[in-house]
Write a protein that holds these residues in place. Structure first.
Motif, PDB file in Angstrom:
ATOM      1  N   GLU A  25      71.134 -99.124 -24.269  1.00 23.89           N
ATOM      2  CA  GLU A  25      72.435 -99.470 -23.673  1.00 23.89           C
ATOM      3  C   GLU A  25      73.523 -99.517 -24.757  1.00 23.89           C
ATOM      4  O   GLU A  25      73.241 -99.795 -25.924  1.00 23.89           O
ATOM      5  CB  GLU A  25      72.351-100.872 -23.031  1.00 23.89           C
ATOM      6  N   GLN A  26      74.765 -99.272 -24.331  1.00 27.21           N
ATOM      7  CA  GLN A  26      75.928 -99.510 -25.191  1.00 27.21           C
ATOM      8  C   GLN A  26      76.302-100.989 -25.023  1.00 27.21           C
ATOM      9  O   GLN A  26      76.370-101.465 -23.879  1.00 27.21           O
ATOM     10  CB  GLN A  26      77.118 -98.658 -24.756  1.00 27.21           C
ATOM     11  N   VAL A  27      76.566-101.697 -26.149  1.00 30.34           N
ATOM     12  CA  VAL A  27      76.786-103.136 -26.044  1.00 30.34           C
ATOM     13  C   VAL A  27      78.085-103.564 -26.736  1.00 30.34           C
ATOM     14  O   VAL A  27      78.314-103.240 -27.907  1.00 30.34           O
ATOM     15  CB  VAL A  27      75.615-103.918 -26.691  1.00 30.34           C
ATOM     16  N   ILE A  28      78.907-104.301 -25.994  1.00 26.57           N
ATOM     17  CA  ILE A  28      80.096-104.945 -26.569  1.00 26.57           C
ATOM     18  C   ILE A  28      79.825-106.447 -26.547  1.00 26.57           C
ATOM     19  O   ILE A  28      79.516-107.017 -25.499  1.00 26.57           O
ATOM     20  CB  ILE A  28      81.372-104.683 -25.733  1.00 26.57           C
ATOM     21  N   VAL A  29      79.934-107.083 -27.717  1.00 28.00           N
ATOM     22  CA  VAL A  29      79.746-108.535 -27.812  1.00 28.00           C
ATOM     23  C   VAL A  29      81.123-109.193 -27.891  1.00 28.00           C
ATOM     24  O   VAL A  29      81.958-108.784 -28.706  1.00 28.00           O
ATOM     25  CB  VAL A  29      78.937-108.891 -29.080  1.00 28.00           C
ATOM     26  N   LEU A  30      81.333-110.192 -27.044  1.00 27.68           N
ATOM     27  CA  LEU A  30      82.563-110.996 -27.129  1.00 27.68           C
ATOM     28  C   LEU A  30      82.151-112.419 -27.479  1.00 27.68           C
ATOM     29  O   LEU A  30      81.446-113.070 -26.705  1.00 27.68           O
ATOM     30  CB  LEU A  30      83.313-110.962 -25.786  1.00 27.68           C
ATOM     31  N   ASP A  31      82.583-112.877 -28.653  1.00 27.93           N
ATOM     32  CA  ASP A  31      82.136-114.197 -29.117  1.00 27.93           C
ATOM     33  C   ASP A  31      83.263-114.816 -29.955  1.00 27.93           C
ATOM     34  O   ASP A  31      83.894-114.117 -30.755  1.00 27.93           O
ATOM     35  CB  ASP A  31      80.864-114.038 -29.972  1.00 27.93           C
ATOM     36  N   ASP A  32      83.477-116.115 -29.776  1.00 27.00           N
ATOM     37  CA  ASP A  32      84.527-116.767 -30.583  1.00 27.00           C
ATOM     38  C   ASP A  32      83.967-117.342 -31.891  1.00 27.00           C
ATOM     39  O   ASP A  32      84.693-117.982 -32.651  1.00 27.00           O
ATOM     40  CB  ASP A  32      85.248-117.855 -29.761  1.00 27.00           C
ATOM     41  N   LEU A  33      82.691-117.134 -32.133  1.00 28.28           N
ATOM     42  CA  LEU A  33      81.995-117.577 -33.357  1.00 28.28           C
ATOM     43  C   LEU A  33      82.076-119.098 -33.542  1.00 28.28           C
ATOM     44  O   LEU A  33      81.967-119.589 -34.655  1.00 28.28           O
ATOM     45  CB  LEU A  33      82.516-116.841 -34.603  1.00 28.28           C
TER      46      LEU A  33
END
Ligand code: NAD
Ligand code: UPG
Length: 328
Positions: A25-33
């Motif tokens: 899969e293609q993966v985009i991670v959205l995270d504010d750390l």
């Protein structure tokens, strides 16, 4: 197809990203750390640093990357912190989930997978907890998860969005290939703490209560390995993409271990006979949380790491890696 993983720099989310990439899969991670780590996101995924509740940002990511599915891990997860500061939990876990779900509906997202928890069952007391039991959370963290489950259920009825709610039991272990693990410095999870004690990072282990109504008096939990858990999401995602109905799924193995059972295994696997002290209950701990797992098994989920000694060995290996990383 591209998947958006909120909270993909965290413990479970980072294992999910590995599972998705391994599946092509293609993966985009959205995270504010806020509790995650930039380095735990593999280079094959795209990391965007930002807030899961930022509707303009999420809309842009969906448009730019052709995202069809959202896996929503981003949350605050510490129960005592949720008792001390409930509004921070309702903001991060409920208000921002609401914003994300609204964006998903507006953008025509087809599949939404949400990280829930066995904590929603409260002190249900049944020997095996079925998804059909009424929810009865006993702390603000658990309530934020129930509220988001309900938002999804209601939204799904009103719009085309379909969802899978995954209720995790006690997540433990680390990627067997050594690519990720539980890295939160002050995590309070039993297997993580016991591994730290075995490796001499803490002086002794505290058993929090020996007067529960269980065979040895300590709490019983269903410990599920983190890669097996990630794989359960892939199974749920395939179910939704193939047109399956929205679904609530327990994620555990269906059998429990007590705190003393876990300590015994940590001592055996590490070869260290560390000191164990008995302390009073910490409050709010249900005596027993063990999953009924027929539903997820029915979707074809086949766990690979259902063995406490293997899970403990992975946790120990990851603690050693973190220590070497710090020393380097
Ligand atoms: N660890 C467990 O035993 C357990 C059990 C049941 C459920 N869960 C659920 O699984 C999910 C992941 O938990 P985890 O153990 O990996 O925790 P974690 O703290 O390691 O991961 C959470 C991630 O979300 C990010 N995050 C938090 N708020 C955000 C926001 N508003 N926008 C963007 N990113 C945000 C953090 O930086 C972090 O990377 C959570 O939803 C948690 O409630 C965890
Ligand atoms: O130093 C310790 C840490 C834990 N425990 C006990 O070990 C058991 C398991 O505790 P812990 O690993 O903290 O997990 P839970 O409190 O069961 O909660 C976990 O599992 C839930 C789902 O079951 C998730 O919702 C939570 O986020 C996650 O922290 C409990 O009886 C604790 O009292 C000890 O005795 N000593």
């Amino acid at each position: 197809m591209t998947v958006l993983v909120t909270g993909g720099a965290g413990y479970i989310g980072s294992h999910m990203v590995l599972e998705l990439i391994d599946a092509g899969e293609q993966v985009i991670v959205l995270d504010d750390l806020s509790t995650g780590f930039r380095w735990s996101v593999p280079p094959a995924a795209t990391l965007v640093i930002g807030d899961a509740g930022d509707q303009a940002l999420v809309s842009r990511l969906i448009d730019e990357h052709g995202i069809d599915s959202i896996l929503h891990f981003a949350a605050k997860i510490v129960v005592p912190e949720s008792v001390a500061d409930p509004l921070a939990y309702y903001l991060n876990n409920v208000v921002k989930s609401r914003a994300l779900i609204e964006t998903a509906v507006a953008k025509g997202i087809k599949s939404f997978i949400f990280s829930s928890t066995a904590t929603v069952y409260g002190n249900a007391g049944a020997s095996l907890l079925s998804e059909d039991l009424p929810v009865a959370p006993i702390n603000p963290y658990g309530r934020t998860k129930v509220m988001t489950e309900w938002m999804l259920e209601d939204t799904c009825k009103a719009h085309g969005l379909r969802y899978a709610v995954l209720r995790y039991f006690n997540v433990a272990g680390a990627d067997p290939k050594g690519r990720s693990g539980q890295s939160t410095p002050r995590a309070t999870h039993l297997i993580k703490v016991a591994a730290q004690v075995a490796l001499g990072r803490q002086l002794y282990f505290e058993v929090l209560g020996t007067d529960y109504d269980t065979p040895d008096g300590t709490c019983v939990r269903d410990y599920v390995q983190v890669n097996d858990l990630a794989h359960a999401h892939l199974v749920a995602l395939r179910h939704l993409r193939e047109g399956g109905e929205s679904i609530v799924l327990n994620c555990g193995y269906g059998h429990g271990a007590s705190v003393l059972d876990v300590i015994k295994v940590v001592k055996e696997v590490s070869g260290v006979d560390f000191e164990v002290r008995i302390s009073p209950r910490r409050g709010g701990d249900p005596a027993r949380l063990v999953a009924k797992v027929d539903r997820i098994r029915g979707l074809g989920w086949q766990p690979k790491y259902d063995n406490l000694a293997d899970i403990v060995a992975q946790a120990l290996r990851w603690e050693r890696f973190l220590a070497d990383r710090k020393a380097a």
